[in-house]
Enzyme design. Structure first.
Site, PDB file in Angstrom:
ATOM      1  N   ALA A 134       0.863  -1.114   0.209  1.00 49.60           N
ATOM      2  CA  ALA A 134      -0.263   0.171   0.118  1.00 49.60           C
ATOM      3  C   ALA A 134       1.076   1.380   0.122  1.00 49.60           C
ATOM      4  O   ALA A 134       2.009   0.920   0.129  1.00 49.60           O
ATOM      5  CB  ALA A 134      -0.887   0.238   1.149  1.00 49.60           C
ATOM      6  N   GLY A 158       0.558  -4.764   1.220  1.00 43.19           N
ATOM      7  CA  GLY A 158      -0.158  -5.180   0.374  1.00 43.19           C
ATOM      8  C   GLY A 158      -0.375  -6.120  -1.020  1.00 43.19           C
ATOM      9  O   GLY A 158      -1.337  -6.171  -1.508  1.00 43.19           O
ATOM     10  N   GLU A 207      -0.386  -9.211  -0.426  1.00 43.66           N
ATOM     11  CA  GLU A 207      -1.299  -9.426  -0.122  1.00 43.66           C
ATOM     12  C   GLU A 207      -2.864  -9.491  -1.071  1.00 43.66           C
ATOM     13  O   GLU A 207      -3.526 -11.099  -1.081  1.00 43.66           O
ATOM     14  CB  GLU A 207      -2.087  -8.490   0.724  1.00 43.66           C
ATOM     15  N   GLU A 224       4.902  -5.089   7.022  1.00 40.87           N
ATOM     16  CA  GLU A 224       4.480  -4.537   7.906  1.00 40.87           C
ATOM     17  C   GLU A 224       4.852  -3.979   9.152  1.00 40.87           C
ATOM     18  O   GLU A 224       4.195  -2.726   9.284  1.00 40.87           O
ATOM     19  CB  GLU A 224       2.858  -4.338   8.089  1.00 40.87           C
TER      20      GLU A 224
HETATM   21  N1  CO8 Z   1       4.896   3.286  -0.761  1.00 34.04           N
HETATM   22  C1  CO8 Z   1       5.065   4.260  -1.523  1.00 34.04           C
HETATM   23  N2  CO8 Z   1       6.571   4.671  -2.143  1.00 34.04           N
HETATM   24  C2  CO8 Z   1       6.827   3.140  -1.974  1.00 34.04           C
HETATM   25  C3  CO8 Z   1       6.551   1.562  -1.273  1.00 34.04           C
HETATM   26  C4  CO8 Z   1       5.594   1.759  -1.167  1.00 34.04           C
HETATM   27  N3  CO8 Z   1       4.934   0.860  -0.211  1.00 34.04           N
HETATM   28  N4  CO8 Z   1       7.728   1.032  -1.722  1.00 34.04           N
HETATM   29  C5  CO8 Z   1       8.510   2.040  -2.654  1.00 34.04           C
HETATM   30  N5  CO8 Z   1       7.629   2.513  -2.943  1.00 34.04           N
HETATM   31  C6  CO8 Z   1       9.309   4.081  -3.737  1.00 34.04           C
HETATM   32  C7  CO8 Z   1       9.920   4.215  -2.861  1.00 34.04           C
HETATM   33  O1  CO8 Z   1      10.016   5.786  -1.411  1.00 34.04           O
HETATM   34  C8  CO8 Z   1      11.216   5.097  -4.100  1.00 34.04           C
HETATM   35  O2  CO8 Z   1      10.512   7.155  -3.531  1.00 34.04           O
HETATM   36  P1  CO8 Z   1      10.837   7.533  -4.383  1.00 34.04           P
HETATM   37  O3  CO8 Z   1      12.230   7.099  -5.343  1.00 34.04           O
HETATM   38  O4  CO8 Z   1      10.418   9.402  -4.282  1.00 34.04           O
HETATM   39  O5  CO8 Z   1      12.079   8.031  -3.113  1.00 34.04           O
HETATM   40  C9  CO8 Z   1      10.740   4.374  -5.018  1.00 34.04           C
HETATM   41  O6  CO8 Z   1       9.451   3.657  -4.447  1.00 34.04           O
HETATM   42  C10 CO8 Z   1      11.585   3.153  -5.461  1.00 34.04           C
HETATM   43  O7  CO8 Z   1      11.581   2.680  -4.307  1.00 34.04           O
HETATM   44  P2  CO8 Z   1      13.291   2.594  -3.470  1.00 34.04           P
HETATM   45  O8  CO8 Z   1      14.401   3.712  -3.634  1.00 34.04           O
HETATM   46  O9  CO8 Z   1      13.469   2.176  -1.555  1.00 34.04           O
HETATM   47  O10 CO8 Z   1      13.969   1.150  -3.781  1.00 34.04           O
HETATM   48  P3  CO8 Z   1      14.640  -0.114  -3.400  1.00 34.04           P
HETATM   49  O11 CO8 Z   1      15.055  -1.227  -4.554  1.00 34.04           O
HETATM   50  O12 CO8 Z   1      15.970   0.117  -2.731  1.00 34.04           O
HETATM   51  O13 CO8 Z   1      14.281  -0.685  -2.506  1.00 34.04           O
HETATM   52  C11 CO8 Z   1      11.946  -1.954  -1.868  1.00 34.04           C
HETATM   53  C12 CO8 Z   1      12.632  -1.770  -2.713  1.00 34.04           C
HETATM   54  C13 CO8 Z   1      12.937  -2.964  -0.542  1.00 34.04           C
HETATM   55  C14 CO8 Z   1      10.821  -2.353  -2.313  1.00 34.04           C
HETATM   56  C15 CO8 Z   1      11.286  -0.808  -1.135  1.00 34.04           C
HETATM   57  O14 CO8 Z   1      11.232  -0.212  -1.839  1.00 34.04           O
HETATM   58  C16 CO8 Z   1      10.588  -1.202   0.059  1.00 34.04           C
HETATM   59  O15 CO8 Z   1      11.070  -1.418   1.362  1.00 34.04           O
HETATM   60  N6  CO8 Z   1       9.650  -0.359   0.295  1.00 34.04           N
HETATM   61  C17 CO8 Z   1       8.203  -0.192   1.010  1.00 34.04           C
HETATM   62  C18 CO8 Z   1       7.803  -2.002   1.560  1.00 34.04           C
HETATM   63  C19 CO8 Z   1       7.164  -2.026   2.268  1.00 34.04           C
HETATM   64  O16 CO8 Z   1       6.739  -1.840   3.613  1.00 34.04           O
HETATM   65  N7  CO8 Z   1       5.610  -2.868   2.213  1.00 34.04           N
HETATM   66  C20 CO8 Z   1       4.838  -2.587   2.628  1.00 34.04           C
HETATM   67  C21 CO8 Z   1       3.890  -1.236   2.538  1.00 34.04           C
HETATM   68  S1  CO8 Z   1       2.360  -1.349   4.137  1.00 34.04           S
HETATM   69  C22 CO8 Z   1       1.179  -2.590   3.578  1.00 34.04           C
HETATM   70  O17 CO8 Z   1       1.243  -2.279   2.339  1.00 34.04           O
HETATM   71  C23 CO8 Z   1       0.121  -3.182   4.713  1.00 34.04           C
HETATM   72  C24 CO8 Z   1      -1.250  -2.751   3.915  1.00 34.04           C
HETATM   73  C25 CO8 Z   1      -2.404  -3.091   4.295  1.00 34.04           C
HETATM   74  C26 CO8 Z   1      -2.432  -1.638   4.922  1.00 34.04           C
HETATM   75  C27 CO8 Z   1      -3.758  -0.887   5.094  1.00 34.04           C
HETATM   76  C28 CO8 Z   1      -4.256   0.761   5.774  1.00 34.04           C
HETATM   77  C29 CO8 Z   1      -3.983   0.991   6.713  1.00 34.04           C
END
Ligand code: CO8
Length: 260
Positions: A67, A112, A115, A135
């Site tokens: 998400a 997400g 999921e 998460e």
């Molecule tokens: N949300 C928003 N932006 C994201 C997300 C995300 N989940 N994942 C990546 N991005 C963005 C980064 O911020 C970055 O943006 P920018 O270039 O503007 O800085 C761009 O994508 C590229 O990402 P990275 O530079 O971080 O790329 P890396 O290759 O270094 O890393 C990863 C890749 C490992 C995938 C890393 O991006 C990461 O850890 N992302 C987050 C993963 C995460 O925690 N996902 C779970 C989110 S929580 C969730 O999904 C809960 C669902 C239920 C919600 C219920 C509602 C309350």
């Protein structure tokens, strides 16, 4: 609906739905969730000719990285619960879609994203796919059904480990755990998913819809899945396709199903 974040391509009765927010690793923001809702609750249900749906992510890096964190970082308890409810409802629409829905997991499937893949009926992973429910790193738990569906696919013990450690795992491990149906070379995920949908499309469409409904019933609180199976079996007996399938077998010919 004019889609901003979904790219939808129809070929030979198969809808390939690509989540296209590559710069944010295809993270699910509200607009994307709305578009998924529209496709699975309206547009996709209207097309009689549709054989199935493939969900994938734009680019080579991510299926869906979760998400969109920037959208929910300031939520309070009430807003958070509403956010999760909305997401769960949409993912139920995917899970209950009456035609096969296959996730072609081409990269990160996190939070997400994992999921969403789990709400699909089948999962084909590319060799570079990476899965996880991270998460707890954010001080959250999954909100789009992850604590329930991960247990359904891989069992309580391993699900608890992955949910509590937030460890990522690769496609080979996902296959070993039973989370994905196939692992294929990177770039071949959609082709493999198409092959599966084409195979399923040779079967009786009403029976396929009833299989989906009956299997889902196993996991519905308060529903007797065996009773649902009996009802669905009876419903199938009332279809022209059942007559056609049985006659074709007895006449030693290929069945010509009409979906009725
Ligand atoms: N949300 C928003 N932006 C994201 C997300 C995300 N989940 N994942 C990546 N991005 C963005 C980064 O911020 C970055 O943006 P920018 O270039 O503007 O800085 C761009 O994508 C590229 O990402 P990275 O530079 O971080 O790329 P890396 O290759 O270094 O890393 C990863 C890749 C490992 C995938 C890393 O991006 C990461 O850890 N992302 C987050 C993963 C995460 O925690 N996902 C779970 C989110 S929580 C969730 O999904 C809960 C669902 C239920 C919600 C219920 C509602 C309350």
């Amino acid at each position: 609906m004019h889609y901003q974040n979904l790219h939808i391509e129809h070929t030979a009765g198969i809808a390939v739905v690509t989540i296209s927010r590559e710069k944010a690793l295809n993270a699910l923001n509200s607009q994307t969730m709305l578009e998924l809702k529209h496709f699975f609750e309206e547009e996709g249900l209207k097309s009689n000719d549709l054989k199935g749906v493939i969900l994938t992510g734009a680019g080579e890096k991510a299926f869906v990285a979760g998400a969109d964190i920037s959208e929910f970082k300031d939520l309070d308890a009430t807003q958070g619960a509403a956010f999760a409810q909305r997401g769960q409802d949409i993912f139920f629409s995917v899970e209950r879609f009456p035609k096969p829905v296959i996730a072609a997991v081409n990269g990160f499937a996190l939070g997400g994203g994992c999921e969403l893949a789990m709400a699909c009926h089948l999962r084909v992973a590319g060799e570079r796919a990476r899965f996880g429910q991270p998460e707890v790193n954010l001080g959250l738990i999954p909100g789009y059904g992850g604590t329930q569906r991960l247990v359904q696919y891989i069992g309580k013990g391993k699900a608890l480990e992955l949910l509590m450690t937030a460890d990522m795992f690769d496609a080979a491990e996902a296959l070993r755990l039973g989370l994905v149906n196939y692992v294929v070379p990177a770039g071949e995920e959609v082709d493999k998913a198409k092959e599966l949908i084409e195979k399923i499309a040779t079967k009786a469409p009403v029976a396929i819809a009833k299989v989906i409904e009956s299997v889902n019933a196993y996991f519905e609180a308060g529903t007797d899945g065996f009773a649902r199976e009996i009802k669905s079996f009876g419903d199938c007996c009332d279809t022209a396709d059942f007559r056609e399938g049985a006659n074709a077998f007895l006449e030693k010919r290929k069945a010509n199903f009409q979906g009725k």
